[in-house]
Design an enzyme around this catalytic site. Structure first.
Site, short mmCIF file in Angstrom:
data_model
loop_
_atom_site.label_atom_id
_atom_site.label_comp_id
_atom_site.label_asym_id
_atom_site.label_seq_id
_atom_site.Cartn_x
_atom_site.Cartn_y
_atom_site.Cartn_z
N LYS A 203 -4.43 -5.99 -1.34
CA LYS A 203 -3.90 -6.79 -0.32
C LYS A 203 -5.02 -7.10 0.56
CE LYS A 203 -0.24 -6.67 3.36
NZ LYS A 203 0.83 -6.09 3.98
N GLU A 209 -11.41 2.48 -3.21
CA GLU A 209 -11.47 2.87 -4.71
C GLU A 209 -11.40 1.52 -5.48
OE1 GLU A 209 -9.36 3.83 -2.29
OE2 GLU A 209 -8.76 5.88 -2.77
N GLY A 260 2.44 -3.72 0.90
CA GLY A 260 1.83 -3.19 -0.55
C GLY A 260 2.68 -2.91 -1.58
N ARG A 261 3.51 -1.95 -1.11
CA ARG A 261 4.44 -1.04 -2.00
C ARG A 261 5.83 -2.12 -2.35
NH1 ARG A 261 3.91 1.27 2.59
NH2 ARG A 261 5.33 1.68 3.86
N GLU A 346 6.07 6.70 0.99
CA GLU A 346 5.18 6.20 1.90
C GLU A 346 5.85 5.42 3.20
OE1 GLU A 346 2.03 2.88 0.80
OE2 GLU A 346 0.85 4.53 0.94
N HIS A 377 13.09 19.98 -21.44
CA HIS A 377 12.20 21.17 -22.23
C HIS A 377 10.95 21.51 -21.15
CE1 HIS A 377 14.23 20.61 -25.92
NE2 HIS A 377 14.37 19.41 -25.39
N LYS A 486 -8.94 8.67 4.55
CA LYS A 486 -9.87 7.48 4.24
C LYS A 486 -11.12 7.61 5.25
CE LYS A 486 -6.50 4.00 2.98
NZ LYS A 486 -5.82 2.86 3.29
O1 F6P Z 1 -3.85 3.61 1.43
C1 F6P Z 1 -2.42 3.26 0.99
C2 F6P Z 1 -2.35 1.84 0.99
O2 F6P Z 1 -2.64 1.13 1.95
C3 F6P Z 1 -1.17 1.52 0.15
O3 F6P Z 1 -0.18 1.15 1.35
C4 F6P Z 1 -1.48 0.26 -0.49
O4 F6P Z 1 -0.36 -0.09 -1.46
C5 F6P Z 1 -2.53 0.76 -1.18
O5 F6P Z 1 -3.36 1.34 0.05
C6 F6P Z 1 -3.46 -0.38 -1.57
O6 F6P Z 1 -3.93 -1.24 -0.73
P1 F6P Z 1 -4.52 -2.60 -1.01
O7 F6P Z 1 -3.58 -3.48 -1.95
O8 F6P Z 1 -5.12 -3.47 0.39
O9 F6P Z 1 -5.84 -2.32 -1.82
#
Ligand code: F6P
Length: 519
Positions: A203, A209, A260-261, A346, A377, A486
């Site tokens: 987003k 990452e 995002g979610r 979240e 199990h 972060k």
């Molecule tokens: O660190 C949490 C978060 O901001 C989530 O809310 C989001 O889904 C995810 O990181 C990824 O964010 P982006 O789509 O901006 O890379």
């Protein structure tokens, strides 16, 4: 919900619920409740679009439900729901609306939205689906790698796995989320650049990452002889400018009012569309839209997401349940628990209300789980005989997507039997074989795992989370709690190289020294 924000724990309904728990609630026994009321199973079951829910094996009765509805009324749930669908800035800390529902509204006819954003939503959807069809028809592309994390990974990954039955043959989907290079490395080892399409899903297009994985994927692509970034990389983002400066020309945008979610219905859903095709993706949206309409218009007493959200408030705050276990009895739903963890924890894992006041009530439970029958199990021992009860959520799909004889009845029998065993228990005077019973569960039934049923099922969870968040007075659409870690990681990373531990506490300093670069 209108200001001033009502505190749910200060309502008359909250006090009445507390009394109800202390009197009838504490002694409530499911076995007696069923014996006393032949109509209980039917009265406490709901049929929503594509989703049947038997909520009768939960520790509640008509009085509990009536008080929870009173709580919803006193807390202004309907007004808050209307604010969501009116596009008001319900995500106040970020000054944003939360209009994921608009992504699923049809382009025309009943349910179409008159909002100004609708035209752009439809145009983007069309462009994205046309691209998906083009890639699906391109047999040189055999592997699609989605690079994204959190909401840019969990929803699409869960849905692509869930809809495996509908996935185009000849295409393989990979999801890389972790900054741990082992993950990307393992995927890249099996790929050829000329047959691979990378989707960079973020987003913000700033997530550390995802940026690290995207850079490594680009380097790998170029070092392996690839020379067509435009043809082999696409970006799914609200930050199209950042994607362009990364060197990606094919971009599909979305908007800051898509959390995002809550974003798999947007361009973030491109891997889903690539996997199942345009028509199926539209069915996925249609299923979710049907649930949106149910949530928006159905009276609260028969409204499935509302009833589930109220049950969650009851369990967390009056029954003291700190967690909820998800048991999908369909192997293709194996990423559902992980997806739901982000959606609920979240969204509602907060300690202040929308006005910034410390919450006086308990917010999100811990969600966890594994597909049945595997969980049986592993940890079902604790669910049946442990010292704490954990509400369980069974998800059964009536029709299988395979033709192997005998498996489906065995699977479904296990789901039904586990819910039964949790409730009925079994006395053993010797103790070790005693099952106390009276352990609650909900039981969902989908006819078959299709794009439409999955869309409806996921939208049900979204609105359930909204409901419990609204009752607690939470902003379910921000996530400030992810930020501190972060920032600190950015400080720690160079210290690993330099060994500089100035200003750190003794434990953190020792870990930096232990894990840092050795000269
Ligand atoms: O660190 C949490 C978060 O901001 C989530 O809310 C989001 O889904 C995810 O990181 C990824 O964010 P982006 O789509 O901006 O890379």
């Amino acid at each position: 919900m209108t200001d001033p924000l009502i505190r749910c724990d200060e309502t008359a309904a909250w006090a009445a619920l507390r009394d109800h728990q202390q009197t009838a609630g504490a002694a409530f026994d499911l076995r007696q409740a069923f014996a006393a009321d032949a109509g209980r199973a039917q009265a406490l079951s709901l049929q929503a679009p594509h989703v049947f829910a038997d909520l009768s094996k939960n520790l509640w009765d008509a009085r509990t439900q009536a008080l929870l509805l009173q709580l919803a009324a006193e807390c202004g749930l309907q007004a808050h729901r209307d604010a969501l669908f009116a596009g008001e800035p319900v995500n106040a800390t970020e000054g944003r609306a939360a209009m994921h529902w608009l992504l699923r509204a049809p382009a025309a006819g009943p349910g179409a939205s008159a909002r100004p954003e609708a035209a752009e939503v439809q145009a983007t959807l069309q462009a994205m689906l046309a691209y998906a069809e083009q890639v699906r028809a391109d047999h040189t592309i055999t592997d699609v790698v989605n690079i994204g994390i959190g909401g840019s990974d969990l929803g699409p990954q869960m849905a692509v796995k869930a809809l495996a039955e509908h996935v185009a043959p000849g295409k393989h989907f990979h999801f890389v989320s972790n900054v741990d290079g082992h993950e990307l490395d393992a995927v890249l080892k099996a790929l050829a650049p000329e047959h691979t399409l990378f989707l960079i899903a973020s987003k913000t297009f700033t997530t550390a990452e995802t940026m690290a994985n995207a850079q490594s994927a680009k380097r790998w692509y170029q070092q392996s002889g690839g020379n067509d970034i435009a043809g082999h990389f696409a970006a799914l983002t609200t930050n199209v400018a950042a994607a362009r400066s990364f060197g990606i020309e094919t971009t599909f945008g979305f908007w800051d009012w898509v959390g995002g979610r809550y974003s798999m219905w947007s361009a973030i859903g491109l891997p889903i569309a690539l996997a199942i095709g345009a028509e199926n993706f539209r069915a996925f949206l249609a299923g979710a839209h049907a649930m949106d309409e149910h949530f928006r218009t159905e009276p609260l007493a028969r409204n499935l997401p509302v009833q589930l959200g109220l049950l969650d408030v009851w369990y967390r705050n009056f029954k003291g349940f700190g967690s909820r276990s998800i048991a999908p009895y369909h192997a293709a739903l194996n990423r559902l628990p992980a997806y739901l963890q982000q959606l609920e924890m979240e969204s509602n894992g907060k300690r202040v209300d929308r006005a910034g006041r410390p919450l006086a009530v308990a917010s999100s439970p811990v969600l966890w789980g594994e597909p049945g029958t595997n969980g049986q199990h592993a940890y079902f021992q604790m669910l049946h005989q442990g010292t704490e009860g954990v509400p369980l959520e069974f998800i059964a799909v009536r029709e299988a997507a395979h033709g192997l004889p005998g498996h489906q009845p065995k699977l479904l029998a296990n789901a039904i039997a586990q819910a039964q065993a949790l409730m009925v228990g079994q006395p053993d005077p010797g103790g070790h074989k005693d099952f106390p019973g009276n352990r609650p569960s909900s039981f969902f039934v989908l006819e078959r795992l299709t794009p439409e049923t999955l869309g409806a099922f996921i939208a049900m969870y979204e609105h359930r989370v909204f409901t419990s968040g609204a009752i607690c007075g939470i902003n379910s659409f921000d996530q400030w709690g992810v930020e501190l870690g972060k920032v600190l990681a950015r400080d720690i990373e160079p210290r690993l190289a330099t060994g500089d531990v100035a200003g750190l506490d003794a434990s953190t300093a020792a870990l930096v020294q232990r894990l840092g670069h050795k000269a």
